[in-house]
Design an enzyme around this catalytic site. Structure first.
Site, PDB file in Angstrom:
ATOM      1  N   GLY A  21     -24.111  -8.455  87.997  1.00 33.57           N
ATOM      2  CA  GLY A  21     -23.253  -9.631  87.842  1.00 33.57           C
ATOM      3  C   GLY A  21     -23.304 -10.182  86.430  1.00 33.57           C
ATOM      4  O   GLY A  21     -24.363 -10.568  85.945  1.00 33.57           O
ATOM      5  N   GLY A  23     -21.781 -12.923  85.431  1.00 28.73           N
ATOM      6  CA  GLY A  23     -21.331 -14.321  85.463  1.00 28.73           C
ATOM      7  C   GLY A  23     -22.294 -15.183  84.669  1.00 28.73           C
ATOM      8  O   GLY A  23     -23.004 -14.696  83.777  1.00 28.73           O
ATOM      9  N   PHE A  24     -22.356 -16.450  85.007  1.00 26.75           N
ATOM     10  CA  PHE A  24     -23.182 -17.378  84.222  1.00 26.75           C
ATOM     11  C   PHE A  24     -24.663 -17.010  84.280  1.00 26.75           C
ATOM     12  O   PHE A  24     -25.358 -17.050  83.269  1.00 26.75           O
ATOM     13  CB  PHE A  24     -22.973 -18.814  84.711  1.00 26.75           C
ATOM     14  CG  PHE A  24     -21.645 -19.365  84.303  1.00 26.75           C
ATOM     15  CD1 PHE A  24     -21.484 -19.960  83.068  1.00 26.75           C
ATOM     16  CD2 PHE A  24     -20.542 -19.258  85.133  1.00 26.75           C
ATOM     17  CE1 PHE A  24     -20.252 -20.451  82.662  1.00 26.75           C
ATOM     18  CE2 PHE A  24     -19.305 -19.747  84.746  1.00 26.75           C
ATOM     19  CZ  PHE A  24     -19.161 -20.346  83.510  1.00 26.75           C
ATOM     20  N   GLU A 182      -8.507 -30.450  91.597  1.00 28.90           N
ATOM     21  CA  GLU A 182      -8.017 -30.071  90.265  1.00 28.90           C
ATOM     22  C   GLU A 182      -6.691 -29.324  90.368  1.00 28.90           C
ATOM     23  O   GLU A 182      -5.760 -29.571  89.606  1.00 28.90           O
ATOM     24  CB  GLU A 182      -9.076 -29.224  89.543  1.00 28.90           C
ATOM     25  CG  GLU A 182     -10.287 -30.075  89.153  1.00 28.90           C
ATOM     26  CD  GLU A 182     -11.354 -29.326  88.363  1.00 28.90           C
ATOM     27  OE1 GLU A 182     -11.416 -28.091  88.473  1.00 28.90           O
ATOM     28  OE2 GLU A 182     -12.121 -29.986  87.641  1.00 28.90           O
ATOM     29  N   ASP A 313     -25.071 -18.809  92.164  1.00 37.40           N
ATOM     30  CA  ASP A 313     -24.496 -19.379  93.387  1.00 37.40           C
ATOM     31  C   ASP A 313     -25.088 -18.805  94.670  1.00 37.40           C
ATOM     32  O   ASP A 313     -25.042 -19.448  95.713  1.00 37.40           O
ATOM     33  CB  ASP A 313     -22.980 -19.133  93.413  1.00 37.40           C
ATOM     34  CG  ASP A 313     -22.225 -20.126  92.553  1.00 37.40           C
ATOM     35  OD1 ASP A 313     -22.879 -20.968  91.908  1.00 37.40           O
ATOM     36  OD2 ASP A 313     -20.981 -20.058  92.526  1.00 37.40           O
ATOM     37  N   ALA A 329     -21.995 -23.995  87.264  1.00 35.56           N
ATOM     38  CA  ALA A 329     -22.327 -23.104  86.150  1.00 35.56           C
ATOM     39  C   ALA A 329     -23.667 -23.454  85.473  1.00 35.56           C
ATOM     40  O   ALA A 329     -24.462 -22.549  85.194  1.00 35.56           O
ATOM     41  CB  ALA A 329     -21.179 -23.113  85.146  1.00 35.56           C
TER      42      ALA A 329
HETATM   43  C1  LIG Z   1     -12.186 -22.346  90.867  1.00 36.66           C
HETATM   44  C2  LIG Z   1     -13.593 -22.689  90.484  1.00 36.66           C
HETATM   45  C3  LIG Z   1     -13.843 -23.817  89.725  1.00 36.66           C
HETATM   46  C4  LIG Z   1     -15.139 -24.145  89.353  1.00 36.66           C
HETATM   47  N1  LIG Z   1     -15.346 -25.255  88.576  1.00 36.66           N
HETATM   48  C5  LIG Z   1     -16.586 -25.520  88.123  1.00 36.66           C
HETATM   49  C6  LIG Z   1     -16.809 -26.601  87.222  1.00 36.66           C
HETATM   50  O1  LIG Z   1     -15.877 -27.332  86.861  1.00 36.66           O
HETATM   51  N2  LIG Z   1     -18.071 -26.801  86.764  1.00 36.66           N
HETATM   52  C7  LIG Z   1     -19.110 -26.001  87.141  1.00 36.66           C
HETATM   53  O2  LIG Z   1     -20.226 -26.191  86.662  1.00 36.66           O
HETATM   54  N3  LIG Z   1     -18.937 -24.990  88.006  1.00 36.66           N
HETATM   55  C8  LIG Z   1     -17.706 -24.725  88.501  1.00 36.66           C
HETATM   56  N4  LIG Z   1     -17.508 -23.682  89.362  1.00 36.66           N
HETATM   57  C9  LIG Z   1     -18.682 -22.951  89.862  1.00 36.66           C
HETATM   58  C10 LIG Z   1     -19.207 -21.968  88.836  1.00 36.66           C
HETATM   59  O3  LIG Z   1     -18.161 -21.191  88.319  1.00 36.66           O
HETATM   60  C11 LIG Z   1     -20.261 -21.119  89.522  1.00 36.66           C
HETATM   61  O4  LIG Z   1     -21.307 -21.967  89.924  1.00 36.66           O
HETATM   62  C12 LIG Z   1     -20.799 -20.042  88.605  1.00 36.66           C
HETATM   63  O5  LIG Z   1     -19.774 -19.164  88.218  1.00 36.66           O
HETATM   64  C13 LIG Z   1     -21.908 -19.263  89.309  1.00 36.66           C
HETATM   65  O6  LIG Z   1     -22.398 -18.286  88.450  1.00 36.66           O
HETATM   66  P1  LIG Z   1     -22.992 -16.934  89.026  1.00 36.66           P
HETATM   67  O7  LIG Z   1     -23.524 -16.192  87.850  1.00 36.66           O
HETATM   68  O8  LIG Z   1     -23.876 -17.194  90.168  1.00 36.66           O
HETATM   69  O9  LIG Z   1     -21.745 -16.159  89.650  1.00 36.66           O
HETATM   70  P2  LIG Z   1     -20.361 -15.761  89.013  1.00 36.66           P
HETATM   71  O10 LIG Z   1     -20.065 -16.519  87.789  1.00 36.66           O
HETATM   72  O11 LIG Z   1     -19.399 -15.815  90.136  1.00 36.66           O
HETATM   73  O12 LIG Z   1     -20.583 -14.247  88.575  1.00 36.66           O
HETATM   74  C14 LIG Z   1     -20.811 -13.230  89.494  1.00 36.66           C
HETATM   75  C15 LIG Z   1     -20.436 -11.922  88.836  1.00 36.66           C
HETATM   76  O13 LIG Z   1     -20.848 -10.864  89.685  1.00 36.66           O
HETATM   77  C16 LIG Z   1     -19.849  -9.866  89.690  1.00 36.66           C
HETATM   78  N5  LIG Z   1     -19.997  -9.123  90.941  1.00 36.66           N
HETATM   79  C17 LIG Z   1     -19.827  -9.587  92.196  1.00 36.66           C
HETATM   80  N6  LIG Z   1     -20.102  -8.621  93.080  1.00 36.66           N
HETATM   81  C18 LIG Z   1     -20.458  -7.530  92.378  1.00 36.66           C
HETATM   82  C19 LIG Z   1     -20.856  -6.219  92.745  1.00 36.66           C
HETATM   83  N7  LIG Z   1     -20.948  -5.848  94.016  1.00 36.66           N
HETATM   84  N8  LIG Z   1     -21.132  -5.342  91.765  1.00 36.66           N
HETATM   85  C20 LIG Z   1     -21.037  -5.704  90.455  1.00 36.66           C
HETATM   86  N9  LIG Z   1     -20.668  -6.940  90.057  1.00 36.66           N
HETATM   87  C21 LIG Z   1     -20.388  -7.837  91.013  1.00 36.66           C
HETATM   88  C22 LIG Z   1     -18.549 -10.637  89.586  1.00 36.66           C
HETATM   89  O14 LIG Z   1     -17.507  -9.826  89.074  1.00 36.66           O
HETATM   90  C23 LIG Z   1     -18.934 -11.761  88.638  1.00 36.66           C
HETATM   91  O15 LIG Z   1     -18.672 -11.429  87.298  1.00 36.66           O
HETATM   92  C24 LIG Z   1     -16.220 -23.329  89.759  1.00 36.66           C
HETATM   93  C25 LIG Z   1     -15.975 -22.189  90.524  1.00 36.66           C
HETATM   94  C26 LIG Z   1     -14.673 -21.867  90.881  1.00 36.66           C
HETATM   95  C27 LIG Z   1     -14.412 -20.630  91.692  1.00 36.66           C
END
Ligand SMILES: Cc1cc2nc3c(=O)[nH]c(=O)nc-3n(C[C@H](O)[C@H](O)[C@H](O)COP(=O)(O)OP(=O)(O)OC[C@H]3O[C@@H](n4cnc5c(N)ncnc54)[C@H](O)[C@@H]3O)c2cc1C
Length: 439
Positions: A21, A23-24, A182, A313, A329
């Site tokens: 992943g 993501g953040f 939003e 998350d 995030a």
């Molecule tokens: C519409 C929306 C608005 C938001 N607004 C806010 C905000 O205003 N402020 C805030 O702080 N937070 C906000 N959030 C929440 C924030 O984006 C999340 O808390 C944050 O992205 C979590 O980070 P993460 O690294 O856990 O997961 P993510 O950022 O979701 O990253 C997960 C990554 O894993 C990858 N992945 C998933 N499954 C697989 C797999 N099987 N194999 C390989 N890769 C995979 C995905 O492609 C992705 O790139 C919002 C979320 C959404 C959906």
């Protein structure tokens, strides 16, 4: 294809770190370990980019273009010589064998695993609703929302049937959390301001935006006054709001509410719930909740597997005051940073007399709550940070500043800033092109 992806120096003192992943959480961990030759890092994501999800709703409502809020993971980590970025979807995990398997057929061995694959949209155990709704978790989904709404306006301009036009000009949003609020605010901006003069036969200001929330107030994670502010503000913008009404069913073009009423809409957006990435169930540890999240140990590793960490998350945690750590995030970023810190500290202890105690000496994760915020149409937002509960224009400025600050990449920051400035002054975003054939 069946490739075994084990870095060449496997077996030496260099530790192989597999991050699932970008993501953040995952990206922060990779960045913190970058150019540290004690680690050979492989970052795998099913997409080729890091996505700034907080601005997804602006892509969905034609305020920003998709590339503005995403950046190639390879580009971000270009200078991290010990980090390899691969685009693959991980489909299976074998914790005992310390191996992950990808859809490409590749297998990935590791000394440490950081599972940071985020969450996905959930439908309260009704997966069939997915076919009738649009989600908002990925860039592709945001583009689908935009395409659907803009296409519906084009169809409404063509039709002579009033009933069809009403349906085509209705957007139903399930979920009155930050995403739903939003989106609703931004849709009213789009049709009242940006598209105001574009059509000849339809009046875009008649677009009906219906926001559906099952609990008794919008923005449940904010203070009561902020919820009331958002409600009042959205009503002023013309959003139709139903609180305290659960969705009972979703069929093609129709949301059925528990009170027996229905909302016919040619675009139904589902922002009502999420569940952990299904990979959490492959770790063989008990899941913390129905959403499939995992509660890790205090160092973010999972019980029985000190070499496997979870974060972002999909982790279910409480802070020092026993409040749930929100799925935002900053929390994900802090967890990614923490995992990198644990690995570095462990590597350092390896060379000291404390090496036997290294697991016990692992630092605990502590969440630093920076607050939450949501924008409510142009010039208005709500911010909750510690004792600070802001609403209105000041909150809106804070929202803009924070989002620009945390957007990844200078080009993206500049592009978003210019896009916002242009849209603010001219009320005319440039991203209303329908690229694919209308749905
Ligand atoms: C519409 C929306 C608005 C938001 N607004 C806010 C905000 O205003 N402020 C805030 O702080 N937070 C906000 N959030 C929440 C924030 O984006 C999340 O808390 C944050 O992205 C979590 O980070 P993460 O690294 O856990 O997961 P993510 O950022 O979701 O990253 C997960 C990554 O894993 C990858 N992945 C998933 N499954 C697989 C797999 N099987 N194999 C390989 N890769 C995979 C995905 O492609 C992705 O790139 C919002 C979320 C959404 C959906």
């Amino acid at each position: 294809m069946n490739q075994n992806f084990a870095p060449e120096n496997a077996g030496t003192l260099t530790k192989r770190v597999l991050i699932i992943g970008g993501g953040f959480a995952g990206l922060e961990c990779a960045r913190r370990l970058s150019n540290d030759d004690r680690f050979e890092v492989t970052l795998i994501d099913r997409t080729n980019h890091h996505l700034f999800q907080p601005l997804l709703y602006q892509v969905a409502t034609a305020s920003l273009a998709a590339p503005d809020i995403a950046r190639s993971l390879r580009q971000i980590l270009m200078k991290a010589s010990n980090v390899t970025v691969l685009m693959d979807e991980i489909t299976d995990l074998s914790p005992v064998e310390r191996r992950a398997e990808g859809q490409s057929g590749g297998t990935y061995e590791y000394d440490y695993l950081f599972l940071a694959a985020g969450v996905q949209t959930s439908f309260f155990g009704r997966p069939e609703w997915k076919a009738h709704t649009l989600g908002l978790k990925t860039l592709a989904e945001a583009q689908s929302v935009r395409r659907r709404v803009l296409s519906n306006l084009e169809k409404a301009e063509l039709t002579n049937c009033d009933e069809d036009r009403r349906r085509l000009m209705t957007v139903a949003i399930a979920g009155g959390g930050p995403t739903g609020v939003e989106l609703a605010g931004a849709f009213t901006d789009l049709v009242h301001r940006s598209l105001r003069d574009d059509f000849r036969r339809i009046d875009t200001s008649k677009l009906r935006v219906v926001l559906l929330e099952g609990s008794d107030r919008l923005l449940g994670s904010f203070g009561k006054k902020q919820s009331e502010y958002a409600l009042k503000r959205l009503k002023e913008l013309g959003v139709e709001i139903h609180t305290g009404t659960m969705v009972a069913d979703v069929t093609e073009g129709c949301v059925h509410l528990a009170d027996g009423s229905t909302v016919e809409a040619a675009a139904i957006i589902w922002a009502a719930g999420t569940e952990a990435n299904p990979l959490t169930s492959k770790l063989g540890v008990p899941l913390a909740d129905q959403a499939g999240r995992i509660t890790p140990e205090e160092d973010l590793s999972i019980r029985g597997f000190p070499e496997i960490f979870v974060g972002g998350d999909l982790a279910c945690l409480t802070d020092s005051q026993d409040k749930p750590v929100p799925g935002v995030a900053p929390a994900a970023t802090q967890m990614g940073r923490h995992v990198a810190k644990v690995l570095k500290e462990e590597s350092r202890l390896e060379k000291t007399r404390f090496r036997e105690k290294k697991l016990k000496l692992r630092p605990r994760f502590r969440y630093f709550d920076k607050g939450i915020m949501a924008i409510v149409g142009k010039n208005a937002a709500v911010v909750l940070s510690g004792k600070w509960a802001l609403t209105g224009f000041i909150a809106w400025l804070a929202w803009l500043f924070i989002h620009i600050l945390f957007l990844v990449g200078f080009r993206n920051k500049l592009s978003v800033l210019l896009g916002w400035a242009f849209a603010y002054v001219r009320d005319a975003p440039d991203t209303r092109i329908i690229v694919n054939r209308p749905d």
